[in-house]
Motif scaffolding. Structure first.
Motif, mmCIF file in Angstrom:
data_model
loop_
_atom_site.group_PDB
_atom_site.id
_atom_site.type_symbol
_atom_site.label_atom_id
_atom_site.label_comp_id
_atom_site.label_asym_id
_atom_site.label_seq_id
_atom_site.Cartn_x
_atom_site.Cartn_y
_atom_site.Cartn_z
ATOM 1 N N PRO A 153 0.829 -1.207 0.000
ATOM 2 C CA PRO A 153 0.000 0.000 0.000
ATOM 3 C C PRO A 153 0.859 1.252 0.000
ATOM 4 O O PRO A 153 1.888 1.328 0.686
ATOM 5 N N SER A 154 0.457 2.231 -0.796
ATOM 6 C CA SER A 154 1.333 3.359 -1.107
ATOM 7 C C SER A 154 1.760 4.153 0.111
ATOM 8 O O SER A 154 2.924 4.579 0.200
ATOM 9 N N GLU A 155 0.871 4.390 1.061
ATOM 10 C CA GLU A 155 1.223 5.265 2.191
ATOM 11 C C GLU A 155 2.343 4.683 3.044
ATOM 12 O O GLU A 155 3.355 5.367 3.280
ATOM 13 N N PRO A 156 2.232 3.438 3.553
ATOM 14 C CA PRO A 156 3.348 2.917 4.354
ATOM 15 C C PRO A 156 4.617 2.690 3.544
ATOM 16 O O PRO A 156 5.720 2.865 4.080
ATOM 17 N N VAL A 157 4.489 2.320 2.274
ATOM 18 C CA VAL A 157 5.703 2.130 1.466
ATOM 19 C C VAL A 157 6.418 3.461 1.273
ATOM 20 O O VAL A 157 7.650 3.538 1.353
ATOM 21 N N ALA A 158 5.666 4.524 1.031
ATOM 22 C CA ALA A 158 6.283 5.844 0.865
ATOM 23 C C ALA A 158 7.020 6.253 2.137
ATOM 24 O O ALA A 158 8.137 6.784 2.081
ATOM 25 N N ARG A 159 6.404 6.022 3.284
ATOM 26 C CA ARG A 159 7.066 6.353 4.557
ATOM 27 C C ARG A 159 8.317 5.509 4.741
ATOM 28 O O ARG A 159 9.380 6.014 5.148
ATOM 29 N N LEU A 160 8.199 4.226 4.472
ATOM 30 C CA LEU A 160 9.330 3.325 4.661
ATOM 31 C C LEU A 160 10.490 3.717 3.752
ATOM 32 O O LEU A 160 11.650 3.770 4.198
ATOM 33 N N TRP A 161 10.191 4.038 2.501
ATOM 34 C CA TRP A 161 11.248 4.407 1.573
ATOM 35 C C TRP A 161 11.893 5.731 1.970
ATOM 36 O O TRP A 161 13.116 5.895 1.833
ATOM 37 N N SER A 162 11.129 6.685 2.487
ATOM 38 C CA SER A 162 11.717 7.955 2.903
ATOM 39 C C SER A 162 12.724 7.757 4.023
ATOM 40 O O SER A 162 13.711 8.498 4.122
ATOM 41 N N LEU A 163 12.506 6.738 4.857
ATOM 42 C CA LEU A 163 13.437 6.451 5.949
ATOM 43 C C LEU A 163 14.623 5.610 5.490
ATOM 44 O O LEU A 163 15.715 5.717 6.063
ATOM 45 N N LEU A 164 14.422 4.788 4.476
ATOM 46 C CA LEU A 164 15.490 3.897 4.019
ATOM 47 C C LEU A 164 16.336 4.481 2.886
ATOM 48 O O LEU A 164 17.483 4.069 2.697
ATOM 49 N N GLU A 165 15.784 5.420 2.144
ATOM 50 C CA GLU A 165 16.492 5.934 0.977
ATOM 51 C C GLU A 165 17.888 6.476 1.297
ATOM 52 O O GLU A 165 18.833 6.229 0.527
ATOM 53 N N PRO A 166 18.076 7.198 2.416
ATOM 54 C CA PRO A 166 19.431 7.706 2.685
ATOM 55 C C PRO A 166 20.490 6.618 2.768
ATOM 56 O O PRO A 166 21.653 6.847 2.402
ATOM 57 N N SER A 167 20.127 5.423 3.242
ATOM 58 C CA SER A 167 21.107 4.349 3.361
ATOM 59 C C SER A 167 20.983 3.306 2.261
ATOM 60 O O SER A 167 21.963 2.655 1.898
ATOM 61 N N TRP A 168 19.795 3.139 1.694
ATOM 62 C CA TRP A 168 19.574 2.123 0.669
ATOM 63 C C TRP A 168 19.584 2.680 -0.754
ATOM 64 O O TRP A 168 19.744 1.932 -1.704
ATOM 65 N N GLY A 169 19.393 3.970 -0.882
ATOM 66 C CA GLY A 169 19.241 4.553 -2.210
ATOM 67 C C GLY A 169 20.543 4.596 -2.981
ATOM 68 O O GLY A 169 21.625 4.339 -2.436
ATOM 69 N N PRO A 170 20.446 4.968 -4.256
ATOM 70 C CA PRO A 170 19.207 5.270 -4.972
ATOM 71 C C PRO A 170 18.517 4.011 -5.473
ATOM 72 O O PRO A 170 19.165 2.972 -5.649
ATOM 73 N N ALA A 171 17.213 4.107 -5.703
ATOM 74 C CA ALA A 171 16.473 3.005 -6.299
ATOM 75 C C ALA A 171 16.653 3.027 -7.817
ATOM 76 O O ALA A 171 16.925 4.076 -8.404
ATOM 77 N N ARG A 172 16.489 1.881 -8.432
ATOM 78 C CA ARG A 172 16.516 1.836 -9.900
ATOM 79 C C ARG A 172 15.290 2.527 -10.468
ATOM 80 O O ARG A 172 15.357 3.214 -11.483
ATOM 81 N N GLU A 173 14.150 2.363 -9.791
ATOM 82 C CA GLU A 173 12.917 3.015 -10.229
ATOM 83 C C GLU A 173 11.941 3.056 -9.074
ATOM 84 O O GLU A 173 11.882 2.124 -8.260
ATOM 85 N N VAL A 174 11.179 4.138 -8.983
ATOM 86 C CA VAL A 174 10.126 4.269 -7.980
ATOM 87 C C VAL A 174 8.804 4.476 -8.705
ATOM 88 O O VAL A 174 8.660 5.413 -9.494
#
Length: 281
Positions: free
Chosen positions: A99-120
């Motif tokens: 579901p978009s809302e929790p995934v968006a929150r989760l990615w905002s917290l993980l992106e600094p250490s896991w990013g960049p993504a290949r595609e969002v």
């Protein structure tokens, strides 16, 4: 009043509580629920860990951590707990999806250490139907794939995956896991196709199935045959199988920019009820 929270890996004895959380939204949670109902919570059988977020000793939220990272019934506090655990473990998944809302929150917290993504893919409409279409005739040539036809349908599955995800499923392990998944769907009678002269023209699978909901995936039409309405008549045939034989509700999620597919799904009775989000690595 302070609330005590904690996050931990669930164990087989937590199965009942986990199923109760999954049952809060059987449509959105169909993918994970189907796996848990078959495999339980043993990580080896499940294909990953199931994390649980507790508030005052009560299991409130889940996060499946396998090839995909999938937050389930997760509010902001639960997402923070899952993000902390995911950061400590390091990225092991090929995508974050749900579901978009929790995934968006989760990615905002993980992106600094896991990013960049290949595609969002930030908005993927979740579409649902409970009825077979009355005004779209099911394609009589769409049928279940036989076990001896796996090699025949595999190129179409690879083409669909590559077109949809942007990378080949044969990369990495040579496609062993993907081929096993295709074989599983064929073996359980949930892979369907229209085949003409040894060529797959249309295909789709009922990828996740529980007694309450099923999820259709992998819808694909051979590029040479697109624009002829085969996706609509093919989906009509799939829905007859899904709703009569498997579950009272069928769902799928689709990229928001795929306007042709969204229109075709609406014509066979699907309605948009929410949205998913996918972060691809």
């Amino acid at each position: 009043m302070l609330t005590t929270t904690t996050t931990r890996v669930l164990e087989p004895g937590d199965l009942g509580a986990a199923l109760a959380v999954l049952d809060r939204d059987p449509v959105a949670n169909a993918f994970v629920a189907a796996r848990v109902q078959v495999a339980g919570l043993d990580p080896w059988r499940l294909g990953g860990e199931m994390w649980g977020w507790y508030a005052d000793g009560r299991l409130e939220s889940l996060c499946y951590a396998g090839a995909n990272l999938v937050p389930i019934c997760a509010g902001p506090e639960a997402v923070r707990g899952f993000a902390d655990r995911a950061r400590r473990a390091g990225r092991r998944c090929s995508s974050i999806v749900g579901p978009s809302e929790p995934v968006a929150r989760l990615w905002s917290l993980l992106e600094p250490s896991w990013g960049p993504a290949r595609e969002v893919r930030g908005h993927q409409p979740l579409m649902v139907t409970t009825t077979v279409p009355e005004d779209v005739r099911p394609d009589p040539l769409v049928r279940r794939i036989r076990k001896d036809e796996i090699d025949l349908v595999m190129p179409a599955c690879v083409a669909m995956f590559t077109e949809e995800v942007g990378v080949s499923p044969l990369a990495g392990d040579g496609g062993l896991l993907y081929q096993a998944r295709v074989a599983e769907l064929v073996g359980t009678g949930r892979s369907f196709a229209r085949i003409e002269n040894g060529r797959v023209i249309f295909k789709a699978e009922i990828g996740a199935a529980t007694p309450k909901a099923c999820q259709i995936q992998g819808v694909w039409v051979d590029p040479e045959f697109r624009g002829r309405g085969l996706s609509e008549t093919g989906m009509s045939a799939i829905l007859h199988h899904a709703l009569h034989e498997i579950a009272p509700v069928a769902s799928l999620y689709v990229n928001d920019y795929n306007t042709a597919a969204r229109a075709a799904y609406r014509r066979v009775g699907f309605q948009e009820t929410g949205a998913f989000m996918s972060v691809l690595f």
